[in-house]
Design a protein around this motif. Sequence first.
Motif, short mmCIF file in Angstrom:
data_model
loop_
_atom_site.label_atom_id
_atom_site.label_comp_id
_atom_site.label_asym_id
_atom_site.label_seq_id
_atom_site.Cartn_x
_atom_site.Cartn_y
_atom_site.Cartn_z
N LYS A 13 10.88 -16.13 9.33
CA LYS A 13 10.29 -16.83 8.19
C LYS A 13 8.92 -16.22 7.94
O LYS A 13 7.94 -16.58 8.60
N ILE A 14 8.88 -15.29 7.00
CA ILE A 14 7.65 -14.53 6.77
C ILE A 14 7.12 -14.81 5.37
O ILE A 14 7.83 -15.29 4.48
N LYS A 15 5.83 -14.49 5.15
CA LYS A 15 5.21 -14.66 3.83
C LYS A 15 5.72 -13.57 2.89
O LYS A 15 5.95 -12.44 3.30
N PHE A 16 5.90 -13.96 1.62
CA PHE A 16 6.39 -12.98 0.65
C PHE A 16 5.81 -13.23 -0.74
O PHE A 16 6.32 -12.71 -1.74
N ASP A 17 4.73 -14.02 -0.85
CA ASP A 17 4.15 -14.32 -2.16
C ASP A 17 3.58 -13.06 -2.81
O ASP A 17 3.69 -12.86 -4.02
N LEU A 18 2.92 -12.22 -2.02
CA LEU A 18 2.33 -10.98 -2.52
C LEU A 18 3.00 -9.79 -1.86
O LEU A 18 3.47 -9.87 -0.72
N CYS A 19 3.02 -8.69 -2.59
CA CYS A 19 3.58 -7.47 -2.00
C CYS A 19 2.82 -7.08 -0.74
O CYS A 19 3.40 -6.56 0.22
N LEU A 20 1.51 -7.34 -0.74
CA LEU A 20 0.68 -6.96 0.40
C LEU A 20 0.96 -7.80 1.63
O LEU A 20 0.41 -7.52 2.70
N ASP A 21 1.78 -8.84 1.51
CA ASP A 21 2.18 -9.58 2.70
C ASP A 21 3.02 -8.69 3.62
O ASP A 21 3.04 -8.90 4.84
N CYS A 22 3.70 -7.71 3.02
CA CYS A 22 4.50 -6.77 3.82
C CYS A 22 3.97 -5.35 3.73
O CYS A 22 4.02 -4.61 4.71
N HIS A 23 3.50 -4.97 2.56
CA HIS A 23 3.10 -3.58 2.33
C HIS A 23 1.58 -3.43 2.46
O HIS A 23 0.83 -4.34 2.13
N LYS A 24 1.17 -2.29 2.94
CA LYS A 24 -0.27 -2.03 3.00
C LYS A 24 -0.77 -1.65 1.60
O LYS A 24 0.00 -1.18 0.75
N ASP A 25 -2.05 -1.86 1.38
CA ASP A 25 -2.66 -1.57 0.08
C ASP A 25 -2.88 -0.06 -0.02
O ASP A 25 -3.83 0.49 0.54
N GLU A 26 -1.99 0.62 -0.74
CA GLU A 26 -2.08 2.07 -0.88
C GLU A 26 -3.32 2.49 -1.65
O GLU A 26 -3.76 3.63 -1.54
N HIS A 27 -3.88 1.56 -2.43
CA HIS A 27 -5.05 1.89 -3.25
C HIS A 27 -6.36 1.46 -2.60
O HIS A 27 -7.42 1.60 -3.22
N GLN A 28 -6.28 0.95 -1.39
CA GLN A 28 -7.47 0.62 -0.60
C GLN A 28 -8.45 -0.26 -1.37
O GLN A 28 -9.62 0.07 -1.56
N ALA A 29 -7.90 -1.39 -1.86
CA ALA A 29 -8.68 -2.47 -2.50
C ALA A 29 -9.30 -2.07 -3.83
O ALA A 29 -10.20 -2.78 -4.32
N GLN A 30 -8.85 -1.01 -4.48
CA GLN A 30 -9.41 -0.65 -5.78
C GLN A 30 -8.99 -1.64 -6.87
O GLN A 30 -9.66 -1.73 -7.91
#
Length: 645
Positions: free
Chosen positions: A376-393
Amino acid sequence: MRRVVLASAALLLLATGLAGAQISPGSLSQAHQSLDSPTQCTSCHKLGGGDAVFKCLDCHGEIAQRLASHTGLHASYGLKPGSSQECARCHSEHNGRDFALIKWDTKTFDHKTTGYALEGKHVGLSCNRCHSPEHIAPSERQAIKVRDLNRTFLGVAATCVPCHQDPHQSRLGPNCLQCHNNNDWKQATQQFDHSKTRYPLTGLHAQVTCQKCHTPGPDNQPRYIGLPFGKCSDCHSDPHRGSFTQQSCQSCHNTSGWKRVSTSALNQTFDHSKTKYPLVGKHQQVDCLGCHRKGDFKEPIAFQKCMDCHQDEHGGQFAKRAGGAECSGCHNLEGFKPSTFGLKEHASTAYPLQGKHGSLQCAQCHIPRGKETVYKIKFDLCLDCHKDEHQAQFAAAPYLNHCEQCHTLEGYKPSTFGLVRHKQTQFVLTGAHLAVTCQDCHKPGPQAATEVKTAAVYHFSNLSCITCHEDPHREQFRERMQRAINGKAPGCEACHSTKSWKELARFDHSQTEFALVGAHRAVACIDCHRPPNLETKLMNVDFRAAPKQCEECHADIHGAQFARAGGVTGCADCHNSARWKPSLFDHDRRTEFSLQGAHRNVGCAECHKLNRVINGKAILFYKPTPKECVACHGATVPVQKPEKP
């Protein structure tokens, strides 16, 4: 190491020319005092011949015996059996009563030269631990010449029994090394090969200590023969308490492990399918004791649910779903993995798998951590699973790290952010920029010292051309680029546009120190702004170094006949940038021959006909030119009368 007292032969000097005269070379050592007499010379020497011949081995038979059998210290020196000639090299006689025949250093002596290398725990022992009278065999005592056996190294056999007590009392033979070694007496299993006995050790039997099987007999000594080994019950008790009296232990078990039950052998005698719980799938490979843990096969076992035997590997994460935590909802008897929970089942969850997510393995989202794996994992945002490829831009408004604004589940690339969306940014794409790919501008920034991969830059602090483009003019136009237009510095756009780099409609040459007029308007830039080193492009041109005088750019076609002081011909005296011909030369004011009357319409070449070759080219020279009429017209030309007033 064997200490030997050898007598070297007395050196008998026969003086040539003195018949029968014998002179002793010196007194014998203490060990040979009984032979220190002229009548005893032949006891050690053979007379006759030119060279001395010794008879040491005639007395020292114990050494002769070892040389003949090629054993012992003296044999390692390469001495010939039966020959005493080499004895004097180490044992020199006739040096006086107090002379030591044997020079012995026990600290540096290499025991390996005796044929018996000291290894293991023998290393470091003092000599007298082994070389003592009580360790010398009776048969060896009589052959040793030294009466004080504490002073000899001979007679000790190279076997274990002379020094060590045989706890087996010769029942296993005299060769202790067939089971033991010099490092540790108790490590017998490393030396002894049990496979050569009537009961080879296999499986876990090879790890059992000797005393576990070889128990003491009536004499309270370990038994190595006469032990029963035909049946397992000779050593092991029956843990099944008679439940399998018709089968032998070997029908289900083997020596590799008691719990490793051979189900194939067991199935030949026991059919589990006739019970209330037939074994299917992976259950067929389970050891009997895996379920019948106490070895009591008559005790009832619960099997209605998986968790009657298995633990909940998911820690109750599925306890509230329909059917509870029963394993059969996602697994079967063919194996715990792979799970039967697939795309169809995932569609009924709060997060159906779509697009690329449909091809993912479960472990890519539900990171395997054994029993700690989270489903049972979070999935509201893509970043719940994926790292921010744009480094918070894009963390701030209006994007707030909502990846779906530019990407879809069909794939991270290509982005849905296109030309229409780019118009909403601070940098609208126009001209040639419309055909530029995203990565040509949005590239990773400089690599940091931490070697962490940097993301492509999407937010630029400076939107001028030089952010992406290199200044090929090396700041020659820095002042012009920074000159504000409508409150904004134009940068490269002071001269260029996004339509084309070569499109220079915004550059006004009249604002420079050299306005382009006349024929200069049609001249290409490179014709005046010439690049160095015969280059064909304007990349390295110094634009301010362009010539401003005609003679700096144009060659002197008049062969320097109009050159001023300093050798420079001023073209502007006769020509201008509007056209080269006709010349602006004023013949009336600048020469001594004013053009009047019909002369005004005469071409220059009709009078100026003097040509000279300068640097391989024919140059028309205007001086000297005759001024007399006859020089051009001849003597027959009528003289023109002056007009009447």
